[in-house]
Motif scaffolding. Structure first.
Motif, PDB file in Angstrom:
ATOM      1  N   GLY A   1      55.749  63.228  42.056  1.00 36.59           N
ATOM      2  CA  GLY A   1      55.535  61.837  42.394  1.00 36.59           C
ATOM      3  C   GLY A   1      54.788  61.126  41.284  1.00 36.59           C
ATOM      4  O   GLY A   1      54.296  61.751  40.341  1.00 36.59           O
TER       5      GLY A   1
ATOM      6  N   GLN B   1      55.241  58.376  47.467  1.00 33.31           N
ATOM      7  CA  GLN B   1      55.151  59.658  48.157  1.00 33.31           C
ATOM      8  C   GLN B   1      54.774  60.745  47.150  1.00 33.31           C
ATOM      9  O   GLN B   1      55.280  60.773  46.024  1.00 33.31           O
ATOM     10  CB  GLN B   1      56.485  60.001  48.820  1.00 33.31           C
ATOM     11  N   VAL B   2      53.882  61.626  47.558  1.00 38.38           N
ATOM     12  CA  VAL B   2      53.439  62.739  46.724  1.00 38.38           C
ATOM     13  C   VAL B   2      53.716  64.026  47.475  1.00 38.38           C
ATOM     14  O   VAL B   2      53.396  64.150  48.658  1.00 38.38           O
ATOM     15  CB  VAL B   2      51.933  62.619  46.413  1.00 38.38           C
ATOM     16  N   GLN B   3      54.307  64.973  46.797  1.00 33.56           N
ATOM     17  CA  GLN B   3      54.505  66.302  47.373  1.00 33.56           C
ATOM     18  C   GLN B   3      53.633  67.293  46.628  1.00 33.56           C
ATOM     19  O   GLN B   3      53.547  67.253  45.395  1.00 33.56           O
ATOM     20  CB  GLN B   3      55.976  66.699  47.285  1.00 33.56           C
TER      21      GLN B   3
ATOM     22  N   ASN C   1      45.466  61.522  51.704  1.00 32.07           N
ATOM     23  CA  ASN C   1      46.733  60.997  52.201  1.00 32.07           C
ATOM     24  C   ASN C   1      47.852  62.035  52.249  1.00 32.07           C
ATOM     25  O   ASN C   1      48.792  61.901  53.022  1.00 32.07           O
ATOM     26  CB  ASN C   1      47.194  59.833  51.321  1.00 32.07           C
ATOM     27  N   TYR C   2      47.758  63.041  51.392  1.00 34.50           N
ATOM     28  CA  TYR C   2      48.831  64.015  51.269  1.00 34.50           C
ATOM     29  C   TYR C   2      48.258  65.427  51.315  1.00 34.50           C
ATOM     30  O   TYR C   2      47.179  65.688  50.765  1.00 34.50           O
ATOM     31  CB  TYR C   2      49.603  63.801  49.958  1.00 34.50           C
TER      32      TYR C   2
ATOM     33  N   TYR D   1      44.952  59.821  41.262  1.00 30.39           N
ATOM     34  CA  TYR D   1      44.592  60.350  42.567  1.00 30.39           C
ATOM     35  C   TYR D   1      43.406  61.306  42.463  1.00 30.39           C
ATOM     36  O   TYR D   1      43.368  62.158  41.580  1.00 30.39           O
ATOM     37  CB  TYR D   1      45.753  61.133  43.175  1.00 30.39           C
TER      38      TYR D   1
END
Length: 124
Positions: free
Chosen positions: A26, A1-3, A112-113, A32
């Motif tokens: 993360g 998970q990345v915030q 994705n985030y 990324y």
């Protein structure tokens, strides 16, 4: 998970500059691809800029080319968007995005985030 947490937005006069930052938490940030999108009131979200995992490859929307610069500092898990010569039409909420693919992309569905966004307002 990345915030992702954006900062640096605000109110600026036309012709001015702002630098947006996006801090990522993360693991594997350096692998990324990262991007910036924006959404103005009543309009669809649009691509602004993207960078590959290394920062070597970058892409820009035609509307910001030559005025905006995307960069990243993998040691700080942060991506930046330097915005110069701002115009009223740049007014929007700006979103930071991360893709699990290392390859930069202009397509929103390949990210994705997403961050919560930061408001940029350019007055004429």
């Amino acid at each position: 998970q990345v915030q992702l947490v954006e900062s640096g937005g605000g109110l600026v006069q036309a012709g001015g500059s702002l630098r947006l930052s996006c801090a990522a938490s993360g693991r594997s940030f350096s692998s990324y691809a990262m991007g910036w999108f924006r959404q103005a009131p009543g309009k669809v979200r649009e691509f602004v800029a993207a960078t590959s995992w290394s920062g070597f490859n970058t892409y820009y929307a035609d509307s910001v080319k030559g005025r905006f610069t995307i960069s990243r500092d993998n040691a700080k898990n942060t991506v930046y968007l330097q915005m110069n010569s701002l115009k009223p039409e740049d007014t929007a909420v700006y979103y930071c995005t991360a893709s699990a693919s290392p390859r930069a992309t202009i397509l929103p569905y390949e990210y994705n985030y997403w961050g919560q966004g930061t408001q940029v307002t350019v007055s004429s």
